[in-house]
Design a protein around this motif. Sequence first.
Motif, mmCIF file in Angstrom:
data_model
loop_
_atom_site.group_PDB
_atom_site.id
_atom_site.type_symbol
_atom_site.label_atom_id
_atom_site.label_comp_id
_atom_site.label_asym_id
_atom_site.label_seq_id
_atom_site.Cartn_x
_atom_site.Cartn_y
_atom_site.Cartn_z
ATOM 1 N N CYS A 92 0.755 -1.047 -0.025
ATOM 2 C CA CYS A 92 0.003 0.048 -0.013
ATOM 3 C C CYS A 92 0.814 1.116 -0.117
ATOM 4 N N GLY A 93 2.131 1.192 0.666
ATOM 5 C CA GLY A 93 3.042 2.322 0.661
ATOM 6 C C GLY A 93 3.430 2.462 -0.824
ATOM 7 N N MET A 94 3.486 1.719 -1.648
ATOM 8 C CA MET A 94 3.703 1.871 -2.999
ATOM 9 C C MET A 94 2.537 2.373 -3.992
ATOM 10 N N LEU A 95 1.599 2.150 -3.462
ATOM 11 C CA LEU A 95 0.349 2.788 -4.008
ATOM 12 C C LEU A 95 0.452 4.134 -3.923
ATOM 13 N N LEU A 96 0.615 4.597 -2.602
ATOM 14 C CA LEU A 96 0.753 6.046 -2.116
ATOM 15 C C LEU A 96 1.857 6.827 -2.925
ATOM 16 N N GLY A 97 2.938 6.294 -3.048
ATOM 17 C CA GLY A 97 3.862 6.528 -3.889
ATOM 18 C C GLY A 97 3.697 6.921 -5.224
ATOM 19 N N ALA A 144 -3.582 -7.869 0.463
ATOM 20 C CA ALA A 144 -2.292 -7.715 0.028
ATOM 21 C C ALA A 144 -2.000 -8.237 -1.484
ATOM 22 N N LEU A 145 -2.740 -9.333 -1.725
ATOM 23 C CA LEU A 145 -2.672 -9.994 -2.837
ATOM 24 C C LEU A 145 -3.266 -9.265 -4.146
ATOM 25 N N ILE A 146 -4.385 -8.482 -3.648
ATOM 26 C CA ILE A 146 -4.970 -7.592 -4.636
ATOM 27 C C ILE A 146 -4.067 -6.355 -5.041
ATOM 28 N N VAL A 147 -3.412 -5.979 -3.921
ATOM 29 C CA VAL A 147 -2.716 -4.643 -4.006
ATOM 30 C C VAL A 147 -1.487 -5.202 -5.084
ATOM 31 N N ALA A 148 -1.000 -6.282 -5.016
ATOM 32 C CA ALA A 148 0.053 -6.882 -5.739
ATOM 33 C C ALA A 148 -0.377 -6.916 -7.233
ATOM 34 N N VAL A 149 -1.744 -7.325 -7.481
ATOM 35 C CA VAL A 149 -2.151 -7.461 -8.713
ATOM 36 C C VAL A 149 -2.470 -6.089 -9.449
ATOM 37 N N VAL A 150 -2.839 -5.579 -8.537
ATOM 38 C CA VAL A 150 -3.117 -3.914 -9.242
ATOM 39 C C VAL A 150 -1.759 -3.336 -9.570
ATOM 40 N N LEU A 151 -0.676 -3.530 -8.864
ATOM 41 C CA LEU A 151 0.624 -2.900 -9.074
ATOM 42 C C LEU A 151 0.921 -3.717 -10.375
ATOM 43 N N GLY A 156 2.321 -1.982 -13.821
ATOM 44 C CA GLY A 156 3.490 -2.559 -14.646
ATOM 45 C C GLY A 156 4.486 -3.152 -13.840
ATOM 46 N N CYS A 157 4.261 -3.441 -12.456
ATOM 47 C CA CYS A 157 5.400 -3.851 -11.559
ATOM 48 C C CYS A 157 5.727 -5.275 -11.890
ATOM 49 N N ARG A 158 7.123 -5.529 -12.041
ATOM 50 C CA ARG A 158 7.618 -6.857 -12.307
ATOM 51 C C ARG A 158 8.744 -7.263 -11.221
ATOM 52 N N ILE A 159 9.229 -8.470 -11.295
ATOM 53 C CA ILE A 159 10.175 -8.922 -10.480
ATOM 54 C C ILE A 159 11.543 -8.704 -11.201
ATOM 55 N N VAL A 160 12.538 -8.089 -10.763
ATOM 56 C CA VAL A 160 13.599 -7.524 -11.626
ATOM 57 C C VAL A 160 14.823 -8.103 -10.828
ATOM 58 N N ALA A 161 16.041 -7.824 -11.414
ATOM 59 C CA ALA A 161 17.281 -8.291 -10.855
ATOM 60 C C ALA A 161 17.649 -7.377 -9.531
ATOM 61 N N LEU A 162 17.874 -8.153 -8.567
ATOM 62 C CA LEU A 162 18.115 -7.399 -7.226
ATOM 63 C C LEU A 162 19.529 -6.734 -7.343
ATOM 64 N N LYS A 163 19.378 -5.380 -6.636
ATOM 65 C CA LYS A 163 20.843 -4.705 -6.677
ATOM 66 C C LYS A 163 20.980 -4.262 -5.135
#
Length: 224
Positions: A92-97, A144-151, A156-163
Amino acid sequence: YQIALLFALLLTLAFSLGQEMANTYFVGAKRATPSETFTHTLVIGLVTSVLACGAGYLLTLMPLRFLERAPSALFQVSLLCIPAMIFHIYLCGMLLGLSAIPAYTLLSAAPSVLEALGIGVASLMGLEPTIAIGIHAASDALSALIVAVVLWRVHGCRIVALKLGHLLQVLGYGVRFYLGKLASTANVQIGAIVLSLSAVETSEIGLFAAASAVPRCTTPRRRL
Protein backbone atom coordinates in the motif's frame (compact mmCIF):
# COMPACT_ATOMS: atom_id res chain seq x y z
CA TYR A 1 -8.95 -12.86 20.43
CA GLN A 2 -8.21 -9.15 20.84
CA ILE A 3 -5.15 -9.76 23.03
CA ALA A 4 -3.72 -12.22 20.48
CA LEU A 5 -4.30 -9.77 17.63
CA LEU A 6 -2.68 -7.00 19.64
CA PHE A 7 0.35 -9.25 20.12
CA ALA A 8 0.64 -9.78 16.35
CA LEU A 9 0.09 -6.09 15.63
CA LEU A 10 2.81 -4.98 18.05
CA LEU A 11 5.27 -7.41 16.47
CA THR A 12 4.33 -6.13 13.01
CA LEU A 13 4.92 -2.54 14.05
CA ALA A 14 8.19 -3.43 15.76
CA PHE A 15 9.64 -5.26 12.74
CA SER A 16 8.16 -3.26 9.85
CA LEU A 17 11.20 -0.92 10.09
CA GLY A 18 9.43 1.94 8.31
CA GLN A 19 9.64 0.27 4.90
CA GLU A 20 6.13 1.39 3.92
CA MET A 21 7.37 5.00 4.12
CA ALA A 22 10.57 4.05 2.24
CA ASN A 23 8.43 2.59 -0.56
CA THR A 24 6.33 5.74 -0.72
CA TYR A 25 9.38 8.00 -0.84
CA PHE A 26 11.52 6.06 -3.34
CA VAL A 27 8.65 5.56 -5.77
CA GLY A 28 7.25 9.08 -5.38
CA ALA A 29 10.68 10.74 -5.73
CA LYS A 30 11.49 8.43 -8.66
CA ARG A 31 14.64 7.25 -6.94
CA ALA A 32 13.56 3.71 -7.82
CA THR A 33 11.31 2.28 -10.49
CA PRO A 34 8.06 0.62 -9.42
CA SER A 35 9.48 -2.77 -10.42
CA GLU A 36 12.64 -2.25 -8.34
CA THR A 37 10.58 -1.21 -5.32
CA PHE A 38 8.22 -4.15 -5.86
CA THR A 39 11.20 -6.52 -5.83
CA HIS A 40 12.66 -4.86 -2.73
CA THR A 41 9.28 -5.20 -1.02
CA LEU A 42 9.14 -8.93 -1.64
CA VAL A 43 12.66 -9.47 -0.27
CA ILE A 44 12.42 -7.15 2.75
CA GLY A 45 8.87 -8.33 3.49
CA LEU A 46 9.99 -11.96 3.55
CA VAL A 47 12.97 -11.23 5.83
CA THR A 48 11.02 -9.05 8.28
CA SER A 49 8.17 -11.58 8.39
CA VAL A 50 10.55 -14.40 9.31
CA LEU A 51 12.24 -12.27 11.98
CA ALA A 52 8.93 -11.09 13.46
CA CYS A 53 7.40 -14.58 13.53
CA GLY A 54 10.57 -16.05 15.02
CA ALA A 55 10.72 -13.41 17.74
CA GLY A 56 7.02 -13.84 18.42
CA TYR A 57 7.33 -17.59 18.81
CA LEU A 58 10.21 -17.18 21.26
CA LEU A 59 8.17 -14.68 23.26
CA THR A 60 5.30 -17.17 23.58
CA LEU A 61 7.69 -19.54 25.33
CA MET A 62 8.57 -16.96 27.98
CA PRO A 63 6.67 -16.39 31.25
CA LEU A 64 5.43 -12.89 30.40
CA ARG A 65 2.40 -11.52 32.25
CA PHE A 66 0.92 -10.17 29.03
CA LEU A 67 0.85 -13.70 27.59
CA GLU A 68 -1.06 -15.04 30.60
CA ARG A 69 -4.24 -13.41 29.33
CA ALA A 70 -4.80 -16.09 26.65
CA PRO A 71 -3.56 -19.61 25.84
CA SER A 72 -0.08 -19.65 24.32
CA ALA A 73 -1.43 -21.62 21.34
CA LEU A 74 -3.67 -18.68 20.46
CA PHE A 75 -0.70 -16.30 20.43
CA GLN A 76 1.18 -18.72 18.21
CA VAL A 77 -1.73 -18.90 15.77
CA SER A 78 -1.82 -15.09 15.66
CA LEU A 79 1.68 -15.13 14.15
CA LEU A 80 0.00 -16.06 10.86
CA CYS A 81 -1.31 -12.50 10.70
CA ILE A 82 2.15 -10.93 10.68
CA PRO A 83 3.33 -11.69 7.10
CA ALA A 84 -0.07 -10.72 5.72
CA MET A 85 -0.07 -7.38 7.55
CA ILE A 86 3.56 -6.62 6.63
CA PHE A 87 3.09 -7.22 2.91
CA HIS A 88 -0.18 -5.30 2.90
CA ILE A 89 1.26 -2.14 4.44
CA TYR A 90 4.43 -2.35 2.33
CA LEU A 91 2.52 -2.69 -0.95
CA CYS A 92 0.00 0.00 0.00
CA GLY A 93 2.98 2.29 0.56
CA MET A 94 3.84 1.80 -3.10
CA LEU A 95 0.33 2.81 -4.17
CA LEU A 96 0.68 6.02 -2.20
CA GLY A 97 4.03 6.74 -3.83
CA LEU A 98 2.47 6.19 -7.25
CA SER A 99 -0.25 8.74 -6.36
CA ALA A 100 -2.92 6.07 -6.83
CA ILE A 101 -4.96 7.68 -4.06
CA PRO A 102 -8.38 6.07 -4.82
CA ALA A 103 -6.83 2.60 -4.96
CA TYR A 104 -4.77 3.30 -1.83
CA THR A 105 -7.83 4.48 0.11
CA LEU A 106 -9.95 1.54 -1.00
CA LEU A 107 -7.36 -1.18 -0.51
CA SER A 108 -6.13 0.19 2.82
CA ALA A 109 -9.64 -0.35 4.19
CA ALA A 110 -10.14 -3.70 2.42
CA PRO A 111 -8.84 -5.93 5.26
CA SER A 112 -11.30 -4.49 7.79
CA VAL A 113 -14.22 -4.91 5.39
CA LEU A 114 -13.27 -8.45 4.43
CA GLU A 115 -12.68 -9.39 8.06
CA ALA A 116 -16.08 -8.03 9.12
CA LEU A 117 -17.81 -9.99 6.36
CA GLY A 118 -15.89 -13.17 7.16
CA ILE A 119 -16.52 -12.99 10.88
CA GLY A 120 -20.18 -12.16 10.26
CA VAL A 121 -20.64 -15.29 8.16
CA ALA A 122 -18.56 -17.51 10.48
CA SER A 123 -20.42 -16.32 13.58
CA LEU A 124 -23.61 -17.86 12.22
CA MET A 125 -21.97 -21.28 12.48
CA GLY A 126 -20.22 -20.69 15.82
CA LEU A 127 -17.00 -18.74 15.96
CA GLU A 128 -13.88 -19.91 17.77
CA PRO A 129 -11.02 -17.47 18.50
CA THR A 130 -8.62 -19.43 16.28
CA ILE A 131 -11.07 -19.21 13.36
CA ALA A 132 -11.48 -15.47 13.92
CA ILE A 133 -7.71 -15.01 13.85
CA GLY A 134 -7.53 -17.10 10.68
CA ILE A 135 -10.14 -14.84 9.07
CA HIS A 136 -8.11 -11.79 10.08
CA ALA A 137 -4.96 -13.24 8.51
CA ALA A 138 -6.82 -14.29 5.36
CA SER A 139 -8.35 -10.82 4.99
CA ASP A 140 -4.94 -9.13 5.11
CA ALA A 141 -3.41 -11.75 2.82
CA LEU A 142 -6.19 -11.38 0.24
CA SER A 143 -5.92 -7.59 0.38
CA ALA A 144 -2.14 -7.77 -0.09
CA LEU A 145 -2.64 -10.08 -3.08
CA ILE A 146 -5.15 -7.66 -4.62
CA VAL A 147 -2.70 -4.77 -4.17
CA ALA A 148 0.05 -6.85 -5.80
CA VAL A 149 -2.23 -7.62 -8.77
CA VAL A 150 -3.10 -3.93 -9.14
CA LEU A 151 0.60 -3.02 -9.09
CA TRP A 152 1.29 -5.74 -11.66
CA ARG A 153 -1.60 -5.11 -14.06
CA VAL A 154 -2.08 -1.35 -13.75
CA HIS A 155 1.39 -0.04 -12.91
CA GLY A 156 3.49 -2.65 -14.69
CA CYS A 157 5.43 -3.87 -11.66
CA ARG A 158 7.58 -6.92 -12.31
CA ILE A 159 10.25 -8.86 -10.42
CA VAL A 160 13.64 -7.58 -11.61
CA ALA A 161 17.28 -8.28 -10.80
CA LEU A 162 18.07 -7.32 -7.23
CA LYS A 163 20.70 -4.62 -6.65
CA LEU A 164 22.14 -5.05 -3.18
CA GLY A 165 23.37 -1.46 -2.87
CA HIS A 166 19.99 -0.06 -3.81
CA LEU A 167 18.25 -2.47 -1.46
CA LEU A 168 20.42 -1.29 1.42
CA GLN A 169 19.59 2.35 0.59
CA VAL A 170 15.87 1.62 0.79
CA LEU A 171 16.29 -0.36 4.00
CA GLY A 172 18.44 2.38 5.54
CA TYR A 173 15.90 5.09 4.74
CA GLY A 174 13.11 3.06 6.32
CA VAL A 175 15.15 2.32 9.43
CA ARG A 176 16.03 6.03 9.88
CA PHE A 177 12.37 6.97 9.57
CA TYR A 178 11.44 4.20 12.01
CA LEU A 179 14.00 5.29 14.60
CA GLY A 180 12.99 8.93 14.22
CA LYS A 181 9.36 8.00 14.76
CA LEU A 182 10.24 6.01 17.88
CA ALA A 183 12.34 8.89 19.22
CA SER A 184 9.52 11.35 18.60
CA THR A 185 7.01 9.11 20.37
CA ALA A 186 9.36 8.58 23.31
CA ASN A 187 10.01 12.34 23.54
CA VAL A 188 6.29 13.08 23.76
CA GLN A 189 5.65 10.35 26.33
CA ILE A 190 8.82 10.68 28.41
CA GLY A 191 7.11 12.68 31.15
CA ALA A 192 4.37 10.10 31.61
CA ILE A 193 6.97 7.32 31.58
CA VAL A 194 9.00 8.98 34.32
CA LEU A 195 5.88 9.60 36.43
CA SER A 196 4.72 6.02 35.99
CA LEU A 197 8.02 4.87 37.51
CA SER A 198 7.66 7.30 40.41
CA ALA A 199 5.57 7.08 43.55
CA VAL A 200 2.59 9.06 42.26
CA GLU A 201 -1.11 8.26 42.05
CA THR A 202 -2.66 6.92 38.84
CA SER A 203 -4.98 9.93 38.66
CA GLU A 204 -1.98 12.27 38.68
CA ILE A 205 -0.40 10.43 35.76
CA GLY A 206 -3.68 10.68 33.87
CA LEU A 207 -3.93 14.42 34.58
CA PHE A 208 -0.35 14.96 33.37
CA ALA A 209 -1.03 12.98 30.17
CA ALA A 210 -4.18 15.02 29.47
CA ALA A 211 -2.32 18.30 30.09
CA SER A 212 0.51 17.20 27.79
CA ALA A 213 -1.98 16.51 25.00
CA VAL A 214 -3.39 20.06 25.06
CA PRO A 215 -0.45 21.74 23.23
CA ARG A 216 -0.60 19.08 20.51
CA CYS A 217 -4.32 19.66 19.99
CA THR A 218 -4.12 23.46 19.68
CA THR A 219 -2.36 25.47 16.99
CA PRO A 220 -1.76 29.23 17.00
CA ARG A 221 -3.77 31.25 14.52
CA ARG A 222 -1.90 33.32 11.98
CA ARG A 223 -2.91 36.84 11.17
CA LEU A 224 -4.00 37.26 7.62
